[in-house]
Design an enzyme around this catalytic site. Sequence first.
Site, PDB file in Angstrom:
ATOM      1  N   HIS A   1       0.807  -1.234   0.000  1.00 33.87           N
ATOM      2  CA  HIS A   1       0.000   0.000   0.000  1.00 33.87           C
ATOM      3  C   HIS A   1       0.830   1.268   0.000  1.00 33.87           C
ATOM      4  O   HIS A   1       0.267   2.361   0.139  1.00 33.87           O
ATOM      5  CB  HIS A   1      -0.909   0.058   1.226  1.00 33.87           C
ATOM      6  CG  HIS A   1      -1.973  -0.979   1.255  1.00 33.87           C
ATOM      7  ND1 HIS A   1      -3.247  -0.775   0.770  1.00 33.87           N
ATOM      8  CD2 HIS A   1      -1.945  -2.246   1.710  1.00 33.87           C
ATOM      9  CE1 HIS A   1      -3.959  -1.869   0.951  1.00 33.87           C
ATOM     10  NE2 HIS A   1      -3.190  -2.779   1.517  1.00 33.87           N
TER      11      HIS A   1
ATOM     12  N   LYS B   1      -8.327  13.609   4.491  1.00 35.30           N
ATOM     13  CA  LYS B   1      -7.389  12.498   4.476  1.00 35.30           C
ATOM     14  C   LYS B   1      -6.440  12.700   5.652  1.00 35.30           C
ATOM     15  O   LYS B   1      -6.430  13.775   6.246  1.00 35.30           O
ATOM     16  CB  LYS B   1      -6.609  12.447   3.162  1.00 35.30           C
ATOM     17  CG  LYS B   1      -6.016  13.801   2.769  1.00 35.30           C
ATOM     18  CD  LYS B   1      -5.415  13.796   1.371  1.00 35.30           C
ATOM     19  CE  LYS B   1      -6.421  13.880   0.246  1.00 35.30           C
ATOM     20  NZ  LYS B   1      -6.597  12.649  -0.491  1.00 35.30           N
ATOM     21  N   ARG B   2      -5.622  11.692   5.989  1.00 38.15           N
ATOM     22  CA  ARG B   2      -4.632  11.902   7.029  1.00 38.15           C
ATOM     23  C   ARG B   2      -3.730  13.076   6.675  1.00 38.15           C
ATOM     24  O   ARG B   2      -3.524  13.369   5.484  1.00 38.15           O
ATOM     25  CB  ARG B   2      -3.787  10.633   7.209  1.00 38.15           C
ATOM     26  CG  ARG B   2      -4.472   9.569   8.026  1.00 38.15           C
ATOM     27  CD  ARG B   2      -4.785  10.043   9.426  1.00 38.15           C
ATOM     28  NE  ARG B   2      -3.584  10.086  10.224  1.00 38.15           N
ATOM     29  CZ  ARG B   2      -3.279   9.225  11.171  1.00 38.15           C
ATOM     30  NH1 ARG B   2      -4.104   8.233  11.470  1.00 38.15           N
ATOM     31  NH2 ARG B   2      -2.163   9.329  11.856  1.00 38.15           N
TER      32      ARG B   2
ATOM     33  N   LYS C   1       0.787  14.355   1.065  1.00 37.17           N
ATOM     34  CA  LYS C   1      -0.580  14.634   0.613  1.00 37.17           C
ATOM     35  C   LYS C   1      -0.787  16.129   0.363  1.00 37.17           C
ATOM     36  O   LYS C   1      -1.767  16.552  -0.216  1.00 37.17           O
ATOM     37  CB  LYS C   1      -1.593  14.121   1.642  1.00 37.17           C
ATOM     38  CG  LYS C   1      -1.566  12.592   1.791  1.00 37.17           C
ATOM     39  CD  LYS C   1      -2.508  12.129   2.889  1.00 37.17           C
ATOM     40  CE  LYS C   1      -2.389  10.643   3.193  1.00 37.17           C
ATOM     41  NZ  LYS C   1      -3.076   9.771   2.218  1.00 37.17           N
TER      42      LYS C   1
ATOM     43  N   THR D   1      -8.592   6.618  -1.866  1.00 38.16           N
ATOM     44  CA  THR D   1      -9.935   6.072  -2.043  1.00 38.16           C
ATOM     45  C   THR D   1     -10.972   7.162  -1.766  1.00 38.16           C
ATOM     46  O   THR D   1     -12.086   7.096  -2.283  1.00 38.16           O
ATOM     47  CB  THR D   1     -10.181   4.868  -1.104  1.00 38.16           C
ATOM     48  OG1 THR D   1      -9.691   5.205   0.198  1.00 38.16           O
ATOM     49  CG2 THR D   1      -9.492   3.625  -1.607  1.00 38.16           C
TER      50      THR D   1
HETATM   51  C1  26W Z   1       4.102   0.854   9.885  1.00 37.49           C
HETATM   52  C2  26W Z   1       3.275   2.057   9.919  1.00 37.49           C
HETATM   53  C3  26W Z   1       2.350   2.124   8.785  1.00 37.49           C
HETATM   54  C4  26W Z   1       1.005   2.220   9.028  1.00 37.49           C
HETATM   55  C5  26W Z   1       0.133   2.265   7.980  1.00 37.49           C
HETATM   56  C6  26W Z   1       2.824   2.073   7.507  1.00 37.49           C
HETATM   57  C7  26W Z   1       1.953   2.126   6.474  1.00 37.49           C
HETATM   58  C8  26W Z   1       0.614   2.222   6.689  1.00 37.49           C
HETATM   59  C9  26W Z   1      -0.346   2.210   5.536  1.00 37.49           C
HETATM   60  C10 26W Z   1       0.264   1.495   4.370  1.00 37.49           C
HETATM   61  C11 26W Z   1      -0.827   3.541   5.190  1.00 37.49           C
HETATM   62  C12 26W Z   1      -2.029   3.530   4.306  1.00 37.49           C
HETATM   63  O1  26W Z   1      -3.132   3.586   4.775  1.00 37.49           O
HETATM   64  N1  26W Z   1      -1.833   3.516   2.986  1.00 37.49           N
HETATM   65  C13 26W Z   1      -2.894   3.849   2.082  1.00 37.49           C
HETATM   66  O2  26W Z   1      -3.557   2.699   1.623  1.00 37.49           O
HETATM   67  C14 26W Z   1      -4.696   3.040   0.865  1.00 37.49           C
HETATM   68  C15 26W Z   1      -5.422   1.760   0.516  1.00 37.49           C
HETATM   69  O3  26W Z   1      -4.696   1.018  -0.401  1.00 37.49           O
HETATM   70  C16 26W Z   1      -4.309   3.833  -0.374  1.00 37.49           C
HETATM   71  O4  26W Z   1      -5.464   4.237  -1.027  1.00 37.49           O
HETATM   72  C17 26W Z   1      -3.477   5.053   0.025  1.00 37.49           C
HETATM   73  O5  26W Z   1      -2.994   5.697  -1.122  1.00 37.49           O
HETATM   74  C18 26W Z   1      -2.329   4.629   0.909  1.00 37.49           C
HETATM   75  O6  26W Z   1      -1.624   5.760   1.399  1.00 37.49           O
END
Ligand code: 26W
Length: 811
Positions: free
Chosen positions: A354, A546-547, A552, A654
């Site tokens: 992701h 969004k976050r 972003k 999304t």
């Molecule tokens: C380890 C800490 C951590 C926590 C959460 C690392 C990474 C994340 C996620 C990968 C963050 C996340 O939510 N990513 C998002 O995933 C969505 C669903 O696929 C995408 O639409 C977003 O672009 C992406 O940022």
Amino acid sequence: MAKRSTIKKAIEHHLQFTLAHSNDKNPEAFWKATSLAINDIVVEKLTTTRDRQNQPGVRSVNYLSLEYLMGRLLSNNLHNLAIYEEAEKAVKDLGFDLTDLCEQGADLALGNGGLGRLAACFLDSLATLDYPATGYGIHYQHGLFKQSFKDGRQIEEPDLWREFGSPWEICRPESAQLVPLYGHVEHINNADGSTTSKWQPSVQLKGVPWDIPIVGYNSDTVNVLRLWESRSDQAFDWDLFNRGDFLNAHGKNIQAETVSKVLYPNDEHEAGKELRFIQQYFFCACSIKDIIARHQTINGVDWAAFAKDTAIQLNDTHPTIAILEFMRVLMDEYQFTHLDAWALCREVFAYTNHTLLPEALEKWSVSLFERVLPRHLEILYTINEDFLNNEVSVKWPDDNQIRAKLSLIEEGGEKKVRMAHLCVAAAHKVNGVAEIHSKLVKQDLFPEFDALYPGKLTNVTNGITPRRWLKACNPKLSALLNKHVKEDWAKDLDSLSSLEKLADDAKLQKAFMDIKLENKKALADEILASTGVKVNPEAIFDIQIKRLHEYKRQHLNFLHIVALYRRLLENPELEMHPRVFIFGAKAAPGYRLAKEIIYAINKVADKVNNDARIKDKLKVVFLPNYRVSLAEKMIPAADVSEQISTAGKEASGTGNMKLALNGAVTIGTLDGANIEIAEEVGDDNIFIFGNTVEQVKAIKAEGYNPYSYYEQNAEIKAVLDWLDTDYFTPGKPYELSAVKHSLLDGGDPYLVLADYQSYSDAHQALDEAYRDEKRWARMAILNTALMGKFNSDRSINDYVDRIWQIKPCTK
Ligand code: 26W
């Protein structure tokens, strides 16, 4: 189908007998009773679904995710059961309004953002399409923190979503699992010269499952989301525990319950905390045991059938440890050889990536692994040896550089386990979440893996459930769509494209824009109630939700707002349609710049909103505590959707899909799913700006210098310099300088200044388009009409075709 009278009786029953609340009109109790009444219907379907699915030969998918952002369930379940109207009447008979009731109850916020909400949308689609599926996760006592603002700064408070219980969950103590931790590995020499490894853990936790039923839309299926709560084990050896590293690492009062206490609020940033690592192992170990137990209840100990019946999807690398746990169970408990266990793993697991951001790619230190999971580390070393010697060195003989690059262990400095490498080596498929993202996963992130395993890396573009994100959250637009589209569009979202031919129809345009205005009025009320700011519903509602993250680029939006304000002060007669910029975003508690950006937006908002000179042409609102239920109010009211990440950084997005589906027009970069949205709606119905992925790479390669933009663009210079003054923070100059500093001295890592002019021009074009009412109405309608591709049902069917190979189970 449940009738009004049945529902009414069930509510009265629960009020009286479950909650002992017969004679008062307590709305909290009434919400609970209504939820319990609906849950009765749900549980009946849950049981019949389980009977259908628990038969030999039924293949199912197990979705492992550390996060699920479920939101509220009452309205969703009523819609999906197709009993919303009947329930509305029943509730009315009892003196309540169902819309108000659906606003009660906490959001289930067991996730941070996109990844967690995607998991929730996927569960909805899996049940809707009758696929046998179980979601596995953690039953956090506290979900994502609640956000409020104090003098413009973010304050975090704990989320107490189930302080008084939740009516939707069922505790299943009979399926509890034990989870060993710490200790050491004994090596026993066998008579035949081989050695057997025996893990002697020093700590044991208990995982207790809570099941949340997932109701399919107009389907017979109710699947389960199984969330594990950590408890101390009854047969707990306190002496051992007290001597264990776990306690030492976390202070004297820590109990086993700590493991599922709280969701880590870091989105994208890996903190390397021991407790987070234990959370990951805890839920993976429980889930793997549960999957095996379920398989054996149906099939007996028949490992030949296991791979035929079982798919396991890893939602990012957070559940990677499930691979090693499965290996351990197969080898240590079922006497598999390493190679046989690895072969089975490779049939079962698949992994979704992701994010490309390097700071989000998980790596756990070998020393932590060794302490907490010594046996797993041993298995990992064997996997790595086998992988490097029998795969990497066969393809690239004598190439130590490639061996070092692909190794599951990062050397040089502190040794670390590369979780993503383990996932790619073990999984039979690896997918990105939008076309461009998957292309970059292949080209930039894992090019050698792509060469080593041709065809393993693939794409599944994300989607959203139209049930929650249109039917339930936008009832007025839904009713209009029902009038014009024959099909059940909430199931077959492509059918909305029949509206395309009506996009210029004056009557439809009026009806569509009237609904938008109604939704904006409702949001204006919400804004007034929660911030005290009065906004004009006739203004353009321009929304970024969004976050909060630099990539972003909420600060790009912010700089443009400051520039607009400046232009208006210079020329109060400036021709522009009144605009309300609305933000919703939480910042990770430790992410300083993100919090400074929130502060800066709030301070500018204070000034702008109270400046009579600009005649209400500009308003800025930051709604506190952005969450699923707030998104449901904001999205139907949006005219403009801000999707402005640096190209190449947002894997998919999304929210972009949800906003467009509700008739918002996107202003966005060629990043993530924006590219596919542009393909669907056509270039005339979206405002694309900024550098492309290739251009971003070229700019960086040349050596990007943000100062050149500052010096050459008078507006950028004026805006950034303004932030150093005390104009927005009277008596306190430099309070907003952090943003400027990050862009100039900080090197502007996300190319905000490089995209500024193009963004500003796109906004100008957007304003002109809005002032042409017919043109805008056409654009808005076409956005709704052409979002069919982004139905999460389509995503799920792609997963089924490309990865899972499961079938609907209806008999
Ligand atoms: C380890 C800490 C951590 C926590 C959460 C690392 C990474 C994340 C996620 C990968 C963050 C996340 O939510 N990513 C998002 O995933 C969505 C669903 O696929 C995408 O639409 C977003 O672009 C992406 O940022």
